[in-house]
Design an enzyme around this catalytic site. Structure first.
Site, PDB file in Angstrom:
ATOM      1  CD1 TRP A   2     -23.271  12.044  54.746  1.00  0.00           C
ATOM      2  CD2 TRP A   2     -21.847  10.379  56.530  1.00  0.00           C
ATOM      3  NE1 TRP A   2     -21.964  12.482  55.562  1.00  0.00           N
ATOM      4  CE2 TRP A   2     -21.363  11.501  56.838  1.00  0.00           C
ATOM      5  CE3 TRP A   2     -22.209   9.544  57.797  1.00  0.00           C
ATOM      6  CZ2 TRP A   2     -20.313  11.591  57.380  1.00  0.00           C
ATOM      7  CZ3 TRP A   2     -21.397   9.379  58.601  1.00  0.00           C
ATOM      8  CH2 TRP A   2     -19.685  10.863  58.337  1.00  0.00           C
ATOM      9  CG  PHE A  39     -17.940   2.221  53.190  1.00  0.00           C
ATOM     10  CD1 PHE A  39     -17.055   2.416  52.283  1.00  0.00           C
ATOM     11  CD2 PHE A  39     -17.795   0.877  54.111  1.00  0.00           C
ATOM     12  CE1 PHE A  39     -15.996   1.264  51.919  1.00  0.00           C
ATOM     13  CE2 PHE A  39     -17.564  -0.240  53.918  1.00  0.00           C
ATOM     14  CZ  PHE A  39     -16.439   0.057  53.008  1.00  0.00           C
ATOM     15  CD  GLU A  40     -21.844   1.243  56.252  1.00  0.00           C
ATOM     16  OE1 GLU A  40     -22.029   3.105  56.461  1.00  0.00           O
ATOM     17  OE2 GLU A  40     -20.323   1.078  56.697  1.00  0.00           O
ATOM     18  CB  ILE A  46     -20.331  16.212  50.114  1.00  0.00           C
ATOM     19  CG1 ILE A  46     -22.000  16.350  49.642  1.00  0.00           C
ATOM     20  CG2 ILE A  46     -20.266  18.131  49.624  1.00  0.00           C
ATOM     21  CD1 ILE A  46     -22.738  17.039  50.227  1.00  0.00           C
ATOM     22  CD  GLU A  77     -10.932  21.034  56.231  1.00  0.00           C
ATOM     23  OE1 GLU A  77      -9.861  20.156  57.216  1.00  0.00           O
ATOM     24  OE2 GLU A  77     -11.477  21.767  56.619  1.00  0.00           O
ATOM     25  CB  THR A  78      -9.781  14.169  54.696  1.00  0.00           C
ATOM     26  OG1 THR A  78     -10.988  13.531  54.633  1.00  0.00           O
ATOM     27  CG2 THR A  78      -9.143  14.628  55.855  1.00  0.00           C
ATOM     28  CG  HIS A  94     -14.319  11.644  53.475  1.00  0.00           C
ATOM     29  ND1 HIS A  94     -14.333  12.836  53.346  1.00  0.00           N
ATOM     30  CD2 HIS A  94     -15.713  11.255  52.960  1.00  0.00           C
ATOM     31  CE1 HIS A  94     -15.036  13.719  53.088  1.00  0.00           C
ATOM     32  NE2 HIS A  94     -16.261  13.106  52.869  1.00  0.00           N
ATOM     33  NE  ARG A 149     -23.754  17.400  39.775  1.00  0.00           N
ATOM     34  CZ  ARG A 149     -24.173  18.276  39.710  1.00  0.00           C
ATOM     35  NH1 ARG A 149     -24.302  19.416  40.659  1.00  0.00           N
ATOM     36  NH2 ARG A 149     -23.099  18.730  38.290  1.00  0.00           N
TER      37      ARG A 149
END
Ligand code: RBF
Length: 158
Positions: free
Chosen positions: A31, A66-67, A91, A94-95, A97, A136
């Protein structure tokens, strides 16, 4: 500590142990790949520059940050792996996560390191914006992948 206050290039490489026989696992999230590829290259290049052998670096990708924890565990469980470096970019959207992912990864990687008693390095860039992420990953705040590799080397000398 804020990245802006942390001079990551201030490490003293003369204190590093010989890592020519050390084996490193690299776990890289797919990702935000344009960014994680830069982190991965930074980590790779840093390990080689400080004496690691190319054939002793085992790079694996996982779908997303997450993995990273499971990816780290699958590598760390091998006795011959001395340290695992985990790299990803989350990054804020809007939520919430990012919050869930970041906390899960921090906890997961901590657990893997303690379970297998070896360095499992948290190279997760967590930012509010894409620009901050680029800063970064080779930008004005350095390359957090390279810094993660330095942390692994330092921990191997602990
Ligand atoms: N993975 C990342 O590495 N970085 C992200 O910024 C990121 N954002 C995500 C946003 C949402 C809404 C979801 C559902 C997943 C996101 N993922 C991200 C993927 C996540 O780490 C994981 O791969 C998937 O949720 C599958 O378990």
């Amino acid at each position: 500590m804020a990245t802006a206050l942390h001079n990551a290039s201030a490490y003293d490489a003369s204190t590093f142990i010989d890592i020519s026989e050390k084996r490193f696992g690299l776990v890289v999230a797919d990702w935000n790949r344009e960014l994680t590829d830069v982190l991965s290259a930074g980590a790779y290049e840093t390990l080689l520059r400080h004496g690691a052998k190319d054939e002793h670096i085992f790079r694996n990708t996982v779908p997303g940050a997450f993995e990273l924890s499971l990816g780290a565990q699958l590598l760390a469980q091998h006795e011959e792996i001395d340290a695992v470096i985990c790299l990803g970019v989350v990054i804020q959207g809007e939520t919430k996560h990012d919050d869930y992912i970041n906390h899960a990864v921090a906890q997961g990687l901590t657990q893997v390191g303690l379970k297998f008693n070896k360095p499992v390095i948290f190279g997760l860039v967590t930012t509010n914006t894409l620009e901050q992420a680029w800063d970064r990953t080779g930008g004005k705040h350095g390359n957090k992948g390279a810094e993660a590799a330095v942390a692994a080397i330092q921990m191997l000398g602990f």
